[in-house]
Enzyme design. Structure first.
Site, PDB file in Angstrom:
ATOM      1  N   HIS A 159       0.794  -1.115   0.064  1.00 22.25           N
ATOM      2  CA  HIS A 159      -0.187   0.147   0.065  1.00 22.25           C
ATOM      3  C   HIS A 159       0.907   1.203  -0.021  1.00 22.25           C
ATOM      4  O   HIS A 159       0.366   2.163   0.623  1.00 22.25           O
ATOM      5  CB  HIS A 159      -0.906   0.160   1.128  1.00 22.25           C
ATOM      6  N   SER A 280      14.893  21.394 -16.048  1.00 22.10           N
ATOM      7  CA  SER A 280      13.793  22.331 -16.061  1.00 22.10           C
ATOM      8  C   SER A 280      14.232  23.623 -16.869  1.00 22.10           C
ATOM      9  O   SER A 280      15.422  24.146 -16.688  1.00 22.10           O
ATOM     10  CB  SER A 280      13.081  22.578 -14.651  1.00 22.10           C
TER      11      SER A 280
END
Ligand code: ARG
Length: 495
Positions: A159, A280
């Protein structure tokens, strides 16, 4: 091209196609892909026609000579765009160079329907062998990274929550196992691809005495397809292959996803080599895992191709329909995407930097040793697992590093007894809290213990050898067939 020069349309149709319609009906991308296969198919068919006496040897020799020139000049020289497809382009070029009285005999007993799908099968099996080779490299990269990390403890997750300690090698080998099965599926797909539809003609076969076993041998197929309508209509080999590729891509995508996650500062487990990273345009500090994201993203594209292929095929009456032309590019693009993705992933894995310290530091975070503490309680005290689970669950409300006093307190709350009076010792508790000891206890077949994973790695190396040999045997068979085809062609040309 004037309509009367169009060897396909001049008889039946009085008007040429508009440019837009030409572009609409063209199968250009896939046709460029199958060009080399089409030459092989033309050669094998021609050699067979000569052997069977359907055309005379002299004409076959002239056809084969002209085909050799067309092959040498390459796909760009045949100007596919000017024709309906690659088959018409090659035949028209052949007729232009050898004359219609000779070149016009090649297509005897054949249709583009059996021709195209024979070509697709030949191109697909070659691509598939390439994909197998690429996948072998990725599997090797995983194994070699795992080899150096059998003692690299890290938290395992369920999970996406910290669950139990494991090792990096154990997790990498989990991915390797998935890729083993992907490889197996590719081998399976190969069997379905490598059968010969040539000789099916339009669908009803032909009245010419074709020797289909002979073209099967020259083209390196395992056997001829034994129903001519099936020969031109079926595309299940594409559905099989594209499904296998979609599953492979899905496995690749999950690995990519994990590496993206592990590369975040929140995890801090791995760092991509700069060659595999982007930055970026605005944020100068960024190092982004674009390649992994694109592997993950293109998996969506491949699944789309798979769905497209199934959807195109599913409603078609037998035998050939032009819809089938639309299936081929789905396969081709799936090959392109999966081959580059697998290769790039192999490079990313083999250059990956591992932050063992951070993995170790986080391996006990979130009380990952709780299961082992419960198991230790069972072993030391004889309590049922469910009772121990409850006691340790109570402990999990604390800081994740319980002392024997904490354990006694929790057991008093839960069952009114102190476990220290029932056989649980300080030493056993401390061992249960040690992540590497957790790992070492899990030596069951398939588990993360060092020796267990080391054995798995050794078995995997053997398996890689076997798989490599299987792929290379398939390749050798193809090379041998190509040699035989070349010999048959040469013999006819020499007379
Ligand atoms: N370009 C076609 C394809 O890719 C070849 C077969 C065309 N046959 C036909 N009858 N139109 O499927």
């Amino acid at each position: 091209m004037k309509n009367n020069e169009d060897i396909l349309r001049r008889g039946r149709l009085s008007a040429a196609k508009s440019e837009e319609i030409n572009a609409f009906t063209s199968s250009l991308q896939a046709d460029r892909w199958i060009f080399p296969s089409d030459i092989m198919v033309d050669e094998a068919h021609t050699a067979m026609l000569a052997k069977q006496g359907v055309i005379v040897k002299k004409d076959a020799a002239a056809i084969l000579k002209a085909l050799g020139k067309i092959e040498k000049a390459g796909v760009d020289a045949i100007d596919i765009q000017a024709f309906e497809d690659v088959h018409m382009a090659i035949e028209s070029n052949l007729i232009r160079s050898a004359g219609e009285d000779v070149g016009g005999r090649m297509h005897s007993g054949r249709s583009r329907n059996d021709e195209v799908i024979t070509c697709v099968r030949i191109s697909a099996r070659k691509e598939l062998l390439g994909l197998m080779a690429d996948l072998l490299e990725l599997r090797k990269a995983l194994v070699s990274l795992a080899t150096g990390n059998v003692a690299t403890v890290m938290p395992g997750f369920t999970h996406l929550q910290h669950a139990q300690p494991t090792t990096l090698a154990h997790q990498l080998m989990a991915h390797a196992s998935a890729f083993d099965r992907d490889f197996e599926r590719l081998i399976d797909a190969y069997r379905f691809i490598n059968i010969n539809p040539l000789g099916s003609a339009a669908f009803a076969s032909t009245g010419y005495p074709l020797d289909r076993e002979y073209t099967t041998k020259l083209l390196g197929f395992d056997r001829p397809m034994d129903n001519s309508m099936d020969g031109v209509s079926s595309r299940d080999f594409i559905l099989t292959t594209i499904s296998a590729i979609a599953i492979l891509e899905t496995d690749l995508s999950r690995l990519a996803d994990e590496l993206v996650l592990w590369g975040t500062p929140e995890f801090g487990f791995v760092e991509l080599d700069d060659a595999y990273a982007s930055t970026s345009s605005i944020m100068p500090q960024k190092k982004n895992p674009d390649i992994l994201e694109l592997i993950r993203g293109r998996t969506g594209t491949v699944i789309g191709h798979m769905v497209a292929a199934f959807t195109i095929v599913k409603g078609l009456p037998y035998s050939y329909n032009s819809d089938l032309q639309e299936v081929t590019p789905q396969l081709l693009r799936s090959f392109e995407i999966s081959r580059s993705s697998v290769r790039i992933m192999a490079g990313a894995v083999s250059t990956l930097k591992i932050n063992k310290k951070e993995m170790a530091r986080k391996s006990t975070m979130g009380f990952t040793t709780a299961t082992e503490i419960a198991d230790t309680i069972v072993r030391s005290t004889g309590l049922p697992f469910r009772t121990a689970h409850g006691i340790v669950g109570r402990l999990a409300r604390g800081d994740g590093n319980p002392s024997l006093q904490d354990v006694d307190q929790a057991s008093m709350d839960m069952i009114g007894k102190k476990l220290s009076t029932m056989g649980l010792t300080e030493k056993a508790l401390e061992e249960a809290k040690d992540p590497m000891k957790n790992v070492q206890r899990r030596s069951v077949l398939g588990g993360p213990a060092k020796e267990t994973v080391t054995k798995k790695i050794a078995a995997e190396k053997e398996r890689l050898k076997t798989d490599e040999k299987a792929a290379s045997d398939l390749g050798k068979k193809q090379e041998k067939a190509q040699g035989e085809l070349a010999k048959a062609v040469e013999a006819i040309i020499k007379g």
